[in-house]
Design an enzyme around this catalytic site. Sequence first.
Site, PDB file in Angstrom:
ATOM      1  N   HIS A 194    -103.722  -2.642 -32.496  1.00 47.25           N
ATOM      2  CA  HIS A 194    -102.102  -2.575 -32.246  1.00 47.25           C
ATOM      3  C   HIS A 194    -101.367  -1.648 -31.998  1.00 47.25           C
ATOM      4  O   HIS A 194    -100.070  -1.291 -31.863  1.00 47.25           O
ATOM      5  CB  HIS A 194    -101.349  -3.758 -33.108  1.00 47.25           C
ATOM      6  CG  HIS A 194    -102.122  -5.150 -33.264  1.00 47.25           C
ATOM      7  ND1 HIS A 194    -102.299  -5.812 -31.946  1.00 47.25           N
ATOM      8  CD2 HIS A 194    -102.634  -5.849 -33.861  1.00 47.25           C
ATOM      9  CE1 HIS A 194    -102.849  -7.025 -32.012  1.00 47.25           C
ATOM     10  NE2 HIS A 194    -103.258  -7.059 -33.199  1.00 47.25           N
ATOM     11  N   HIS A 215    -111.193  -3.413 -30.633  1.00 49.60           N
ATOM     12  CA  HIS A 215    -111.567  -4.437 -29.728  1.00 49.60           C
ATOM     13  C   HIS A 215    -111.574  -4.166 -28.252  1.00 49.60           C
ATOM     14  O   HIS A 215    -110.373  -4.234 -27.886  1.00 49.60           O
ATOM     15  CB  HIS A 215    -111.066  -5.889 -30.325  1.00 49.60           C
ATOM     16  CG  HIS A 215    -111.486  -7.035 -29.596  1.00 49.60           C
ATOM     17  ND1 HIS A 215    -111.002  -8.106 -29.794  1.00 49.60           N
ATOM     18  CD2 HIS A 215    -112.266  -7.260 -28.464  1.00 49.60           C
ATOM     19  CE1 HIS A 215    -111.584  -9.170 -29.041  1.00 49.60           C
ATOM     20  NE2 HIS A 215    -112.427  -8.649 -28.290  1.00 49.60           N
ATOM     21  N   ARG A 235    -111.429  -5.493 -25.364  1.00 49.53           N
ATOM     22  CA  ARG A 235    -111.255  -6.899 -24.477  1.00 49.53           C
ATOM     23  C   ARG A 235    -111.319  -6.797 -22.809  1.00 49.53           C
ATOM     24  O   ARG A 235    -111.093  -5.659 -22.480  1.00 49.53           O
ATOM     25  CB  ARG A 235    -109.920  -7.526 -24.663  1.00 49.53           C
ATOM     26  CG  ARG A 235    -109.796  -8.077 -26.008  1.00 49.53           C
ATOM     27  CD  ARG A 235    -108.303  -8.685 -26.185  1.00 49.53           C
ATOM     28  NE  ARG A 235    -108.274  -9.459 -27.437  1.00 49.53           N
ATOM     29  CZ  ARG A 235    -108.479 -10.637 -27.283  1.00 49.53           C
ATOM     30  NH1 ARG A 235    -108.759 -11.412 -26.589  1.00 49.53           N
ATOM     31  NH2 ARG A 235    -108.185 -11.491 -28.741  1.00 49.53           N
ATOM     32  N   ARG A 279    -106.108  -5.262 -22.731  1.00 51.14           N
ATOM     33  CA  ARG A 279    -104.709  -5.515 -23.081  1.00 51.14           C
ATOM     34  C   ARG A 279    -104.384  -4.407 -23.992  1.00 51.14           C
ATOM     35  O   ARG A 279    -103.231  -4.128 -24.278  1.00 51.14           O
ATOM     36  CB  ARG A 279    -104.335  -6.809 -23.449  1.00 51.14           C
ATOM     37  CG  ARG A 279    -105.020  -7.193 -24.910  1.00 51.14           C
ATOM     38  CD  ARG A 279    -104.466  -8.393 -25.342  1.00 51.14           C
ATOM     39  NE  ARG A 279    -105.492  -9.600 -24.825  1.00 51.14           N
ATOM     40  CZ  ARG A 279    -105.176 -11.027 -25.170  1.00 51.14           C
ATOM     41  NH1 ARG A 279    -104.525 -10.961 -26.446  1.00 51.14           N
ATOM     42  NH2 ARG A 279    -105.772 -11.828 -24.484  1.00 51.14           N
ATOM     43  N   GLU A 297    -115.503  -4.380 -31.792  1.00 54.87           N
ATOM     44  CA  GLU A 297    -115.408  -5.749 -31.514  1.00 54.87           C
ATOM     45  C   GLU A 297    -115.705  -6.058 -30.101  1.00 54.87           C
ATOM     46  O   GLU A 297    -115.039  -5.475 -29.443  1.00 54.87           O
ATOM     47  CB  GLU A 297    -114.189  -6.636 -32.044  1.00 54.87           C
ATOM     48  CG  GLU A 297    -114.125  -6.358 -33.521  1.00 54.87           C
ATOM     49  CD  GLU A 297    -112.541  -6.899 -33.993  1.00 54.87           C
ATOM     50  OE1 GLU A 297    -112.079  -7.729 -33.034  1.00 54.87           O
ATOM     51  OE2 GLU A 297    -112.177  -6.809 -34.987  1.00 54.87           O
ATOM     52  N   GLU A 300    -119.627 -11.898 -40.449  1.00 60.72           N
ATOM     53  CA  GLU A 300    -118.098 -11.596 -40.750  1.00 60.72           C
ATOM     54  C   GLU A 300    -117.754 -13.021 -40.742  1.00 60.72           C
ATOM     55  O   GLU A 300    -117.438 -13.420 -39.914  1.00 60.72           O
ATOM     56  CB  GLU A 300    -117.426 -10.712 -39.787  1.00 60.72           C
ATOM     57  CG  GLU A 300    -116.219 -10.318 -40.244  1.00 60.72           C
ATOM     58  CD  GLU A 300    -115.015  -9.235 -39.539  1.00 60.72           C
ATOM     59  OE1 GLU A 300    -115.824  -8.431 -38.874  1.00 60.72           O
ATOM     60  OE2 GLU A 300    -113.893  -9.388 -39.480  1.00 60.72           O
TER      61      GLU A 300
HETATM   62  N1  PXP Z   1    -112.137  -9.338 -37.732  1.00 55.24           N
HETATM   63  C1  PXP Z   1    -112.454  -9.682 -36.574  1.00 55.24           C
HETATM   64  C2  PXP Z   1    -113.514  -9.896 -36.118  1.00 55.24           C
HETATM   65  C3  PXP Z   1    -111.053  -9.708 -35.593  1.00 55.24           C
HETATM   66  O1  PXP Z   1    -111.252 -10.271 -34.477  1.00 55.24           O
HETATM   67  C4  PXP Z   1    -109.973  -9.540 -36.035  1.00 55.24           C
HETATM   68  C5  PXP Z   1    -108.972  -9.417 -35.219  1.00 55.24           C
HETATM   69  O2  PXP Z   1    -108.852  -8.290 -34.129  1.00 55.24           O
HETATM   70  C6  PXP Z   1    -109.794  -8.797 -37.477  1.00 55.24           C
HETATM   71  C7  PXP Z   1    -110.923  -8.919 -38.242  1.00 55.24           C
HETATM   72  C8  PXP Z   1    -108.554  -8.520 -37.946  1.00 55.24           C
HETATM   73  O3  PXP Z   1    -107.531  -9.543 -37.923  1.00 55.24           O
HETATM   74  P1  PXP Z   1    -105.940  -9.271 -38.245  1.00 55.24           P
HETATM   75  O4  PXP Z   1    -105.505  -8.413 -37.432  1.00 55.24           O
HETATM   76  O5  PXP Z   1    -105.598 -10.415 -38.654  1.00 55.24           O
HETATM   77  O6  PXP Z   1    -106.235  -8.535 -39.889  1.00 55.24           O
END
Ligand code: PXP
Length: 248
Positions: free
Chosen positions: A21, A54, A56, A60, A81, A162
């Site tokens: 983010h 991540h 994607r 994005r 991810e 996870e």
């Molecule tokens: N773990 C995984 C596999 C995720 O996809 C995410 C979200 O990107 C998170 C953890 C972290 O989630 P949050 O942003 O809600 O803390």
Amino acid sequence: MILPRPQRKNWMPKLGVNIDHIATLRQARRENFPDPVKAARVCELSGADSIVCHLRSDRRHINDDDLHRLRKSVRSRLNLEMSISPEILRAAVLVRPDQATIVPEKRRELTTEGGLDVFGQKLKVARVVKMLKQNDIVVNLFIDPEKRQIEASREIGADFVELHTGRYANAADAAARLEELRKIRAAVLFGKKIGLGINAGHGLDYQNVTRIAKISCIEELNIGFSIIAASLFIGLSEAVKEMKRIIN
Ligand code: PXP
């Protein structure tokens, strides 16, 4: 329920910080700041045990250039991810993160919704797991805390699962939250018993993380949104340190 005895004295999970983010904010204005690589460095210096991002399909937030720069700069562990799409798999093999977390991915979702259906698409996921492992990448599968998903993950050679904590985090009331916590505890116990490493994450924040952090045998908690949101008010370094303090 009796949980297995922690193998380390004073068991405490590690903290992986998801920095997607930071890039979301950058992309809101198509600027070249704030830089997720710089944010990752601050997270590491503040106690993060790994950096999560991540890539994607729609790019994005994190893009290919971020990923390459993160690979060069991250000194802890880089946890990517990723979906099982061939294009993303190629990117992963090129960059060689320390760990890959395979997640389901839908185009219109705001964030990862639900766990990966390993049980229902065992062969497809197995091919990706094999390719990642051939490239010395540790494999973590993001799944719902369900026995058949855990079993399937073990069968196809994952190193870790996870456990998706989203339902626990978003439970409508205390009773529902307890029920989700019970499922997570049972999943940890079962996963450990069959030889998997266990991580957890999604929707964890400064309030709800405590009960999850208390479950012995969870290796790492992966947290993004709440830390980045808190950083707006207290700064990124303090936001990471505060989460570490709570987890410990
Ligand atoms: N773990 C995984 C596999 C995720 O996809 C995410 C979200 O990107 C998170 C953890 C972290 O989630 P949050 O942003 O809600 O803390």
